[in-house]
Motif scaffolding. Structure first.
Motif, PDB file in Angstrom:
ATOM      1  N   CYS A 149      -3.139  -5.228   1.498  1.00 58.37           N
ATOM      2  CA  CYS A 149      -2.162  -6.283   1.233  1.00 58.37           C
ATOM      3  C   CYS A 149      -2.319  -7.385   2.283  1.00 58.37           C
ATOM      4  CB  CYS A 149      -0.750  -5.715   1.277  1.00 58.37           C
ATOM      5  SG  CYS A 149       0.538  -6.978   1.116  1.00 58.37           S
ATOM      6  N   PRO A 150      -2.520  -8.636   1.874  1.00 60.24           N
ATOM      7  CA  PRO A 150      -2.657  -9.741   2.842  1.00 60.24           C
ATOM      8  C   PRO A 150      -1.399  -9.984   3.659  1.00 60.24           C
ATOM      9  CG  PRO A 150      -3.438 -10.385   0.656  1.00 60.24           C
ATOM     10  CD  PRO A 150      -2.696  -9.092   0.499  1.00 60.24           C
ATOM     11  N   ASN A 151      -0.259  -9.498   3.173  1.00 56.10           N
ATOM     12  CA  ASN A 151       1.010  -9.761   3.854  1.00 56.10           C
ATOM     13  C   ASN A 151       1.378  -8.652   4.849  1.00 56.10           C
ATOM     14  OD1 ASN A 151       3.518 -11.271   4.212  1.00 56.10           O
ATOM     15  ND2 ASN A 151       4.490  -9.593   3.112  1.00 56.10           N
ATOM     16  N   CYS A 152       1.505  -7.417   4.369  1.00 59.79           N
ATOM     17  CA  CYS A 152       1.931  -6.325   5.247  1.00 59.79           C
ATOM     18  C   CYS A 152       0.770  -5.520   5.803  1.00 59.79           C
ATOM     19  CB  CYS A 152       2.903  -5.396   4.520  1.00 59.79           C
ATOM     20  SG  CYS A 152       2.158  -4.417   3.181  1.00 59.79           S
ATOM     21  N   LYS A 153      -0.460  -5.799   5.320  1.00 55.91           N
ATOM     22  CA  LYS A 153      -1.698  -5.188   5.808  1.00 55.91           C
ATOM     23  C   LYS A 153      -1.815  -3.698   5.473  1.00 55.91           C
ATOM     24  CE  LYS A 153      -2.350  -9.186   7.725  1.00 55.91           C
ATOM     25  NZ  LYS A 153      -3.197 -10.184   7.026  1.00 55.91           N
ATOM     26  N   LYS A 154      -0.986  -3.195   4.591  1.00 56.29           N
ATOM     27  CA  LYS A 154      -1.074  -1.780   4.236  1.00 56.29           C
ATOM     28  C   LYS A 154      -2.121  -1.572   3.144  1.00 56.29           C
ATOM     29  CE  LYS A 154       3.575  -0.406   5.604  1.00 56.29           C
ATOM     30  NZ  LYS A 154       4.850   0.230   5.192  1.00 56.29           N
ATOM     31  N   ALA A 155      -2.689  -0.358   3.133  1.00 57.94           N
ATOM     32  CA  ALA A 155      -3.719  -0.031   2.149  1.00 57.94           C
ATOM     33  C   ALA A 155      -3.091   0.204   0.779  1.00 57.94           C
ATOM     34  CB  ALA A 155      -4.488   1.202   2.594  1.00 57.94           C
ATOM     35  N   LEU A 156      -3.739  -0.329  -0.238  1.00 58.73           N
ATOM     36  CA  LEU A 156      -3.250  -0.215  -1.607  1.00 58.73           C
ATOM     37  C   LEU A 156      -4.336   0.382  -2.481  1.00 58.73           C
ATOM     38  CD1 LEU A 156      -1.664  -3.779  -1.889  1.00 58.73           C
ATOM     39  CD2 LEU A 156      -0.449  -1.657  -1.383  1.00 58.73           C
ATOM     40  N   HIS A 157      -4.023   1.463  -3.162  1.00 58.47           N
ATOM     41  CA  HIS A 157      -4.991   2.075  -4.075  1.00 58.47           C
ATOM     42  C   HIS A 157      -5.074   1.244  -5.351  1.00 58.47           C
ATOM     43  CE1 HIS A 157      -6.911   5.081  -6.675  1.00 58.47           C
ATOM     44  NE2 HIS A 157      -7.296   5.677  -5.554  1.00 58.47           N
ATOM     45  N   SER A 158      -6.264   1.097  -5.882  1.00 63.17           N
ATOM     46  CA  SER A 158      -6.473   0.236  -7.045  1.00 63.17           C
ATOM     47  C   SER A 158      -5.627   0.667  -8.239  1.00 63.17           C
ATOM     48  CB  SER A 158      -7.953   0.230  -7.440  1.00 63.17           C
ATOM     49  OG  SER A 158      -8.727  -0.378  -6.429  1.00 63.17           O
ATOM     50  N   ALA A 159      -5.499   1.981  -8.434  1.00 64.21           N
ATOM     51  CA  ALA A 159      -4.699   2.472  -9.561  1.00 64.21           C
ATOM     52  C   ALA A 159      -3.235   2.079  -9.398  1.00 64.21           C
ATOM     53  CB  ALA A 159      -4.831   3.990  -9.675  1.00 64.21           C
ATOM     54  N   ASP A 160      -2.725   2.138  -8.146  1.00 67.96           N
ATOM     55  CA  ASP A 160      -1.341   1.726  -7.891  1.00 67.96           C
ATOM     56  C   ASP A 160      -1.166   0.223  -8.102  1.00 67.96           C
ATOM     57  OD1 ASP A 160      -0.562   4.298  -7.243  1.00 67.96           O
ATOM     58  OD2 ASP A 160      -0.968   4.043  -5.106  1.00 67.96           O
ATOM     59  N   LEU A 161      -2.188  -0.553  -7.700  1.00 69.44           N
ATOM     60  CA  LEU A 161      -2.119  -2.001  -7.889  1.00 69.44           C
ATOM     61  C   LEU A 161      -2.013  -2.356  -9.368  1.00 69.44           C
ATOM     62  CD1 LEU A 161      -4.555  -3.912  -5.484  1.00 69.44           C
ATOM     63  CD2 LEU A 161      -2.094  -4.182  -5.732  1.00 69.44           C
ATOM     64  N   ILE A 162      -2.828  -1.716 -10.182  1.00 70.34           N
ATOM     65  CA  ILE A 162      -2.797  -1.981 -11.623  1.00 70.34           C
ATOM     66  C   ILE A 162      -1.440  -1.598 -12.200  1.00 70.34           C
ATOM     67  CG2 ILE A 162      -3.798  -1.345 -13.847  1.00 70.34           C
ATOM     68  CD1 ILE A 162      -6.490  -0.989 -12.352  1.00 70.34           C
ATOM     69  N   GLU A 163      -0.931  -0.435 -11.774  1.00 67.13           N
ATOM     70  CA  GLU A 163       0.362   0.042 -12.271  1.00 67.13           C
ATOM     71  C   GLU A 163       1.488  -0.916 -11.917  1.00 67.13           C
ATOM     72  OE1 GLU A 163       3.418   3.851 -11.717  1.00 67.13           O
ATOM     73  OE2 GLU A 163       1.399   3.909 -10.835  1.00 67.13           O
ATOM     74  N   HIS A 164       1.401  -1.520 -10.722  1.00 71.57           N
ATOM     75  CA  HIS A 164       2.446  -2.442 -10.258  1.00 71.57           C
ATOM     76  C   HIS A 164       2.097  -3.913 -10.530  1.00 71.57           C
ATOM     77  CE1 HIS A 164       3.555   1.201  -7.966  1.00 71.57           C
ATOM     78  NE2 HIS A 164       4.762   0.707  -8.017  1.00 71.57           N
ATOM     79  N   LYS A 165       1.169  -4.148 -11.468  1.00 70.35           N
ATOM     80  CA  LYS A 165       0.816  -5.515 -11.889  1.00 70.35           C
ATOM     81  C   LYS A 165       0.275  -6.358 -10.740  1.00 70.35           C
ATOM     82  CE  LYS A 165       2.800  -4.160 -15.703  1.00 70.35           C
ATOM     83  NZ  LYS A 165       1.980  -3.499 -16.758  1.00 70.35           N
ATOM     84  N   TYR A 166      -0.468  -5.718  -9.850  1.00 69.10           N
ATOM     85  CA  TYR A 166      -1.097  -6.405  -8.710  1.00 69.10           C
ATOM     86  C   TYR A 166      -0.052  -6.999  -7.755  1.00 69.10           C
ATOM     87  CZ  TYR A 166      -4.954  -5.824 -11.944  1.00 69.10           C
ATOM     88  OH  TYR A 166      -5.852  -5.285 -12.820  1.00 69.10           O
ATOM     89  N   VAL A 167       1.030  -6.256  -7.583  1.00 72.76           N
ATOM     90  CA  VAL A 167       2.076  -6.595  -6.618  1.00 72.76           C
ATOM     91  C   VAL A 167       2.157  -5.448  -5.615  1.00 72.76           C
ATOM     92  CG1 VAL A 167       4.533  -7.075  -6.277  1.00 72.76           C
ATOM     93  CG2 VAL A 167       3.359  -7.930  -8.325  1.00 72.76           C
ATOM     94  N   CYS A 168       2.192  -5.759  -4.327  1.00 73.21           N
ATOM     95  CA  CYS A 168       2.284  -4.737  -3.289  1.00 73.21           C
ATOM     96  C   CYS A 168       3.610  -3.993  -3.419  1.00 73.21           C
ATOM     97  CB  CYS A 168       2.170  -5.364  -1.904  1.00 73.21           C
ATOM     98  SG  CYS A 168       2.383  -4.180  -0.540  1.00 73.21           S
ATOM     99  N   HIS A 169       3.545  -2.666  -3.558  1.00 71.44           N
ATOM    100  CA  HIS A 169       4.776  -1.897  -3.730  1.00 71.44           C
ATOM    101  C   HIS A 169       5.475  -1.614  -2.403  1.00 71.44           C
ATOM    102  CE1 HIS A 169       1.312   0.873  -3.547  1.00 71.44           C
ATOM    103  NE2 HIS A 169       2.096   1.671  -2.855  1.00 71.44           N
ATOM    104  N   TYR A 170       4.885  -2.081  -1.294  1.00 76.35           N
ATOM    105  CA  TYR A 170       5.538  -1.947   0.010  1.00 76.35           C
ATOM    106  C   TYR A 170       6.393  -3.176   0.338  1.00 76.35           C
ATOM    107  CZ  TYR A 170       2.273   1.916   0.834  1.00 76.35           C
ATOM    108  OH  TYR A 170       1.563   3.087   0.744  1.00 76.35           O
ATOM    109  N   CYS A 171       5.830  -4.367   0.110  1.00 73.59           N
ATOM    110  CA  CYS A 171       6.533  -5.590   0.528  1.00 73.59           C
ATOM    111  C   CYS A 171       6.750  -6.590  -0.612  1.00 73.59           C
ATOM    112  CB  CYS A 171       5.763  -6.272   1.663  1.00 73.59           C
ATOM    113  SG  CYS A 171       4.132  -6.918   1.163  1.00 73.59           S
ATOM    114  N   ASP A 172       6.327  -6.236  -1.838  1.00 74.67           N
ATOM    115  CA  ASP A 172       6.497  -7.083  -3.029  1.00 74.67           C
ATOM    116  C   ASP A 172       5.661  -8.360  -2.998  1.00 74.67           C
ATOM    117  OD1 ASP A 172       8.285  -5.278  -4.155  1.00 74.67           O
ATOM    118  OD2 ASP A 172      10.030  -6.249  -3.274  1.00 74.67           O
TER     119      ASP A 172
END
Length: 281
Positions: free
Chosen positions: A29-52
């Motif tokens: 994530c460019p904002n919170c710098k946390k790692a995001l799994h590609s499957a989670d990104l797709i599920e959340h419409k390419y929105v970080c589920h940590y910081c939105d």
């Protein structure tokens, strides 16, 4: 001497047995710098589920998010830019087009498709920032014009998804002409009373903001998107004053009356379906 001995602890894996993670499996994530799994990104419409934070995505991802499954058909896919000025900067413009096409798989900075959103027919044109900064050249203007013609012919609403650094300098006046061209086409759409929804994403700047991006019957944006004509740095250097906090974010633009709504990408399809149903009635 125990100090100079390295004791083996835990599980030891030989080099031959180690497995590398496949490319593209993880993102940061460019904002919170946390790692995001590609499957989670797709599920959340390419929105970080940590910081939105809304990650920048292209037309392929927007079509997948918004259109009903397997319901859309791309149009005007083979349009490509010419080189009317034989422009040469660090390299010839024609060479840059070829290189960018090979790198991105795109023919230009926009794709257009018709399909359905929750069963409602719609025409969508979506810009791609990866193609020369999403710059607006003659192909971008032509595809928007043809998309509007499709909406007029088939009496379906038009959605424009903007993501751009502005006009394409390599085409000079040919690029600037697209502002008037697209605005004139949108006037025809308004005369026919066919809805036009403008979605502004990060970033939407320059001549795109000064033309079709701000002309929607409904203007909506994603959270935190940069929206403006000139960039904040240019404005600050011009007026020699500090800018307000959050200047040119979608929240700031909404507060000053240039937007109707800010919509989270995860609720975007449902919101658009509501708009379309309301406009049909």
């Amino acid at each position: 001497m125990a100090w100079f001995k390295r004791e083996k602890k835990g599980i030891s894996t030989t080099t031959e047995e180690k497995k590398e993670a496949p490319d593209g499996l993880w993102n940061k994530c460019p904002n919170c710098k946390k790692a995001l799994h590609s499957a989670d990104l797709i599920e959340h419409k390419y929105v970080c589920h940590y910081c939105d934070y809304h990650l920048r995505v292209g037309s392929k991802e927007y079509f997948e998010v918004l259109f009903d499954r397997d319901s859309y058909t791309e149009l005007f896919a083979n349009l490509t830019s010419g080189d009317p000025l034989s422009f040469v900067d660090s390299k010839p413009y024609a060479d840059r087009i070829v290189e960018t096409t090979a790198k991105t798989g795109l023919k230009d900075a926009i794709r257009a498709a018709h399909g359905k959103i929750d069963g409602h027919p719609i025409m969508i044109a979506c810009m791609d920032f990866n193609f020369i900064g999403g710059s607006m050249g003659s192909v971008v203007g032509e595809k928007i014009a043809r998309s509007i013609d499709y909406s007029l012919k088939n009496n379906v609403p038009f959605l424009m998804i903007s993501k751009s650094g502005g006009a394409r300098m390599m085409e000079a006046a040919f690029s600037l002409m697209q502002m008037a061209k697209t605005s004139a086409k949108l006037a025809l759409l308004a005369q026919a009373k066919i809805p036009y929804i403008s979605l502004l994403t990060d970033p939407t700047t320059g001549g795109v903001t000064a033309s079709y991006a701000m002309l929607g019957d409904i203007n909506i944006a994603e959270p935190g998107a940069l929206i403006g004509f000139a960039g904040p740095r240019v404005i600050k250097e011009t007026i020699k004053k500090d800018l307000p906090k959050g200047f040119q974010t979608s929240e700031f633009v909404l507060e000053h009356g240039f937007l109707d709504f800010i919509v989270d990408r995860r609720q975007m399809k449902a919101k658009l379906a509501t708009f379309l149903k309301m406009m049909e009635n």
